[in-house]
Design a protein around this motif. Structure first.
Motif, PDB file in Angstrom:
ATOM      1  N   GLU A   2       0.811  -1.216   0.000  1.00 50.35           N
ATOM      2  CA  GLU A   2       0.000   0.000   0.000  1.00 50.35           C
ATOM      3  C   GLU A   2       0.848   1.271   0.000  1.00 50.35           C
ATOM      4  O   GLU A   2       0.298   2.368  -0.103  1.00 50.35           O
ATOM      5  CB  GLU A   2      -0.918   0.015   1.230  1.00 50.35           C
ATOM      6  CG  GLU A   2      -1.583  -1.311   1.539  1.00 50.35           C
ATOM      7  CD  GLU A   2      -2.391  -1.849   0.382  1.00 50.35           C
ATOM      8  OE1 GLU A   2      -2.973  -1.034  -0.350  1.00 50.35           O
ATOM      9  OE2 GLU A   2      -2.430  -3.075   0.211  1.00 50.35           O
TER      10      GLU A   2
ATOM     11  N   ALA B 248      -7.361  -5.778  -6.713  1.00 50.14           N
ATOM     12  CA  ALA B 248      -7.005  -4.447  -6.212  1.00 50.14           C
ATOM     13  C   ALA B 248      -6.315  -4.557  -4.857  1.00 50.14           C
ATOM     14  O   ALA B 248      -6.648  -5.422  -4.038  1.00 50.14           O
ATOM     15  CB  ALA B 248      -8.251  -3.578  -6.101  1.00 50.14           C
ATOM     16  N   TYR B 249      -5.366  -3.672  -4.624  1.00 52.07           N
ATOM     17  CA  TYR B 249      -4.750  -3.587  -3.308  1.00 52.07           C
ATOM     18  C   TYR B 249      -5.736  -2.946  -2.328  1.00 52.07           C
ATOM     19  O   TYR B 249      -6.721  -2.316  -2.723  1.00 52.07           O
ATOM     20  CB  TYR B 249      -3.465  -2.775  -3.371  1.00 52.07           C
ATOM     21  CG  TYR B 249      -2.349  -3.469  -4.120  1.00 52.07           C
ATOM     22  CD1 TYR B 249      -1.748  -4.611  -3.608  1.00 52.07           C
ATOM     23  CD2 TYR B 249      -1.895  -2.977  -5.340  1.00 52.07           C
ATOM     24  CE1 TYR B 249      -0.723  -5.255  -4.290  1.00 52.07           C
ATOM     25  CE2 TYR B 249      -0.875  -3.614  -6.040  1.00 52.07           C
ATOM     26  CZ  TYR B 249      -0.289  -4.751  -5.504  1.00 52.07           C
ATOM     27  OH  TYR B 249       0.713  -5.392  -6.190  1.00 52.07           O
TER      28      TYR B 249
ATOM     29  N   GLN C  22      -6.296   0.704  -2.608  1.00 56.19           N
ATOM     30  CA  GLN C  22      -6.909   0.958  -3.910  1.00 56.19           C
ATOM     31  C   GLN C  22      -8.420   0.733  -3.828  1.00 56.19           C
ATOM     32  O   GLN C  22      -9.207   1.567  -4.298  1.00 56.19           O
ATOM     33  CB  GLN C  22      -6.286   0.031  -4.954  1.00 56.19           C
ATOM     34  CG  GLN C  22      -6.436   0.486  -6.381  1.00 56.19           C
ATOM     35  CD  GLN C  22      -5.585  -0.365  -7.317  1.00 56.19           C
ATOM     36  OE1 GLN C  22      -5.312  -1.542  -7.060  1.00 56.19           O
ATOM     37  NE2 GLN C  22      -5.162   0.226  -8.414  1.00 56.19           N
TER      38      GLN C  22
ATOM     39  N   TYR D 252     -11.023   4.011  -4.138  1.00 57.90           N
ATOM     40  CA  TYR D 252     -12.013   3.984  -5.215  1.00 57.90           C
ATOM     41  C   TYR D 252     -13.430   3.852  -4.657  1.00 57.90           C
ATOM     42  O   TYR D 252     -14.380   4.439  -5.193  1.00 57.90           O
ATOM     43  CB  TYR D 252     -11.714   2.843  -6.179  1.00 57.90           C
ATOM     44  CG  TYR D 252     -10.562   3.124  -7.123  1.00 57.90           C
ATOM     45  CD1 TYR D 252     -10.303   4.410  -7.575  1.00 57.90           C
ATOM     46  CD2 TYR D 252      -9.721   2.100  -7.574  1.00 57.90           C
ATOM     47  CE1 TYR D 252      -9.251   4.680  -8.447  1.00 57.90           C
ATOM     48  CE2 TYR D 252      -8.673   2.358  -8.442  1.00 57.90           C
ATOM     49  CZ  TYR D 252      -8.444   3.643  -8.877  1.00 57.90           C
ATOM     50  OH  TYR D 252      -7.408   3.903  -9.742  1.00 57.90           O
TER      51      TYR D 252
ATOM     52  N   LEU E  64      -5.767   8.668  -2.851  1.00 57.90           N
ATOM     53  CA  LEU E  64      -6.355   8.162  -4.088  1.00 57.90           C
ATOM     54  C   LEU E  64      -7.717   8.788  -4.326  1.00 57.90           C
ATOM     55  O   LEU E  64      -8.058   9.148  -5.465  1.00 57.90           O
ATOM     56  CB  LEU E  64      -6.472   6.634  -4.028  1.00 57.90           C
ATOM     57  CG  LEU E  64      -7.048   5.947  -5.272  1.00 57.90           C
ATOM     58  CD1 LEU E  64      -6.256   6.321  -6.520  1.00 57.90           C
ATOM     59  CD2 LEU E  64      -7.073   4.438  -5.087  1.00 57.90           C
TER      60      LEU E  64
ATOM     61  N   VAL F 244      -6.762  -0.975 -11.789  1.00 62.00           N
ATOM     62  CA  VAL F 244      -6.937  -2.217 -11.037  1.00 62.00           C
ATOM     63  C   VAL F 244      -6.326  -3.388 -11.796  1.00 62.00           C
ATOM     64  O   VAL F 244      -5.683  -4.264 -11.205  1.00 62.00           O
ATOM     65  CB  VAL F 244      -8.432  -2.467 -10.752  1.00 62.00           C
ATOM     66  CG1 VAL F 244      -8.628  -3.836 -10.094  1.00 62.00           C
ATOM     67  CG2 VAL F 244      -8.991  -1.371  -9.856  1.00 62.00           C
TER      68      VAL F 244
ATOM     69  N   SER G 167      -2.720  -3.582 -11.215  1.00 59.91           N
ATOM     70  CA  SER G 167      -2.420  -4.211  -9.923  1.00 59.91           C
ATOM     71  C   SER G 167      -2.530  -5.725 -10.035  1.00 59.91           C
ATOM     72  O   SER G 167      -1.706  -6.460  -9.491  1.00 59.91           O
ATOM     73  CB  SER G 167      -3.390  -3.694  -8.850  1.00 59.91           C
ATOM     74  OG  SER G 167      -3.224  -2.311  -8.651  1.00 59.91           O
TER      75      SER G 167
END
Length: 617
Positions: free
Chosen positions: A43, A223-224, A227, A231, A395, A418, A421
């Motif tokens: 992250e 996705a992390y 993230q 989002y 983000l 995404v 990632s």
């Protein structure tokens, strides 16, 4: 008694942070503290090996109480009850109703119905909900986006006809055109015009959410954590803007939004993610001058499908159990546990029962539902909450500055980010930088697929009018490429045999043999370990007798200069020859014709694909 307590706490002097650090430096014996003890997360922030009270002095959120703004410690004040939810594929209304009534007697108190848009009708709703009392059960519905308003109308009419107490009913309708856009790569933004009407239809059902943020789709696409968080916040803010611009009161709009979020197997980070999500969402809604209660975030958490595996599938139970624990400790509103067999079949009754029981154990055995905020006061989790909140907020702001979530989705930037990632995580898994237990690390040597094949998903929402092509989320599970490799090996005329030629230093040959067995078994090869050979000729002869396709010499780096070339020459091309390690003499070995090496820096997936090609698979 009180005197004993006073003596207990005064007898010892509490060590300072510096004293702890000094002790660690001594124990490290010269090793680099930053490299050995500090965890650099995916992250983008560091996690220290320990935290103390002084590390939290600058954090304002730690002073808040459960059930109070900004709700970092949960929405509830006196318990941690959550809904145990199970989703049902409702292709046949009568069959789905029968299943729902059955599982309601087995611990479930929240139902999710997935309905085909073509099936939506008054008769269908009546059959589906026959005998189900919605004042005691949370009901959630998912159908094609263009039929959500129609479904809402039918539900309101049905509840009124049955004279149910409308104000007491709880549930949701999964209206999320933006999510469908990300998943299918189709521009469904025109359907957003139905956001205001669906809220109007559900006016008499104040407990029903209808605008959904399905960030679980990002989680299932790799996705992390930050993230998904960033989002999800931007996604929710986009819906808030759309609704308030349409004339809906901010508190009403926020109260209709539901977040369906995923849970990865990063235990403490996921606990912190949900806490950070409530904290930040409260701040966003507060900017609309809404009352504190309207700033609560309502979350249904889904255990991840991304890290599930086809091989060694019972490990999926371990993954989903820790994920469920993360969500429960983080005070979410409801949880869906993904059955362990979902990667390769329609979940069986057994798998669904186990999934339900995973939550019931946490409630009835571990009493996770009794404590309001289990994680509160943990220095590590409080720090992680703050760190994840900061990264997620960055983000969120970046998306807002770029024009908002919808604009970024229409440009394809959300799905593309995404997918990047996902690509990186697949690359890390290929190199074993990201472990998948039972797949690229410690595979079951003797397991076969027994006919299991990966399954995909289908949706009825795409239509001929959705013509604009956009990047769609790539939902390839992390283990998928390894599974394709292993399944292709199974289809071969002969299962390749990898033979460990162990010789020389006892500790090194055992360690390298174990590493090599794990490395090669990931492709479905039969691995043959050995206690050791006195000569390379003896080892090669034993390998050929075992009908080995691959001979792996396992020894120490220093001894490879003595053993590797004679073994390679004696084998004389009768099987593939592999050196386990990266010895200093590798240039000499390569000059002698030895070209295959496996070690901790190898790209495991790429190497195994190469070996399959050489073996004609």
């Amino acid at each position: 008694m009180s005197n004993n307590k006073e003596m207990l706490f005064t007898e010892f002097t509490a060590p300072t942070t510096q004293e702890w650090l000094d002790k660690i430096e001594v124990d490290l014996k010269g090793a680099d503290f930053q490299k050995r003890m500090v965890w650099r997360t995916s992250e983008g922030f560091n996690v220290q090996p320990f935290y103390r009270r002084e590390d939290l002095q600058h954090l304002k959120a730690v002073d808040s109480l459960p059930g109070e703004f900004p709700f970092v410690r949960g929405n509830k004040k006196d318990n941690n009850l959550w809904f145990v939810r199970q989703d049902i594929e409702a292709e046949d209304a009568q069959a789905a109703n029968k299943k729902a009534l059955d599982i309601l007697n087995k611990g479930v108190d929240s139902l999710g119905f997935k309905i085909s848009g073509k099936a939506v009708s008054a008769d269908y709703v009546a059959t589906l909900l026959d005998g189900i009392l919605p004042q005691y059960v949370e009901l959630n519905f998912q159908t094609c986006q263009r039929h959500c308003v129609e479904l809402a109308q039918l539900l309101v009419a049905y509840f009124k006809e049955k004279q149910y107490p409308l104000a007491e009913l709880k549930g949701s309708i999964n209206f999320d055109p933006i999510g469908k856009m990300l998943q299918k790569g189709k521009d469904t933004s025109a359907v957003l015009a139905q956001a205001k009407p669906i809220i109007g239809v559900l006016k008499e059902l104040p407990g029903y959410k209808c605008i959904n943020v399905n960030s679980v789709a990002l989680n299932n696409a790799g996705a992390y954590i930050c993230q998904e968080l960033g989002y999800a916040l931007a996604w929710g803010a986009e819906y808030l803007n759309i609704l308030t611009d349409a004339g809906i009161d901010a508190a009403e709009a926020a109260g209709r939004i539901k977040f369906n979020m995923g849970i990865s197997d990063n235990y403490f980070m996921e606990i912190a993610k949900f806490r950070a999500a409530r904290l930040l969402w409260a701040q966003i809604v507060k900017q609309y001058e809404a009352a504190d209660e309207a700033c609560q975030m309502h979350v249904c958490a889904y255990t991840s499908e991304y890290n599930q595996t086809l091989f060694d599938s019972y490990v999926n139970l371990l993954r989903s159990q820790t994920e469920t624990m993360s969500a429960a400790i983080a005070n979410v509103d409801s949880i869906v546990v993904t059955p362990f067999d979902k990667p390769y079949e329609q979940p069986t009754d057994f798998a669904e029962r186990i999934a339900r029981n995973q939550q019931l154990l946490l409630k009835e055995e571990a009493h996770f539902d009794k404590l309001v905020d289990v994680a509160g006061g943990s220095y590590t989790i409080e720090h992680l909450t703050d760190a994840i909140a900061r990264e997620g907020w960055k983000l969120f702001l970046a998306v807002e500055e770029a024009g908002g979530f919808l604009a970024e989705a229409l440009k394809g930037n959300i799905a593309s980010a995404v997918n990047e990632s996902n690509t990186k995580r697949h690359a890390d898994a290929a190199k074993r930088k990201e472990f998948i237990l039972g797949t690229n690390q410690f595979p079951n040597f003797t397991e076969t697929s027994e006919g299991k094949q990966p399954v995909g998903c289908a949706c009825c929402c795409a239509t001929a009018t959705d013509s604009t092509e956009l990047p769609a989320l790539n939902t390839a599970r992390l283990a998928s490429e390894f599974e394709v490799l292993r399944l292709s090996t199974e289809k071969a005329a002969k299962q390749p045999v990898a033979f460990m030629l162990t010789i020389g230093n006892l500790a090194m040959r055992q360690a390298r043999a174990q590493f090599s067995c794990n490395f090669l078994a990931a492709a479905g090869y039969k691995v043959v370990d050995n206690l050791g050979f006195k000569t390379v000729e003896e080892g090669v002869d034993a390998a050929l007798e075992a009908k080995a396709d691959i001979v792996v010499i396992c020894s120490s780096d220093d001894e490879y200069a003595e053993y590797a070339i004679p073994a390679f020459q004696y084998l004389n091309g009768r099987a593939m020859f592999v050196v386990a390690g990266a010895p200093a003499c590798s240039e000499d070995l390569k000059a002698a014709g030895i070209e295959n090496y496996i070690n901790v820096k190898s790209n495991q997936l790429g190497t195994l694909k190469e070996y399959n090609a050489k073996l004609g698979i």
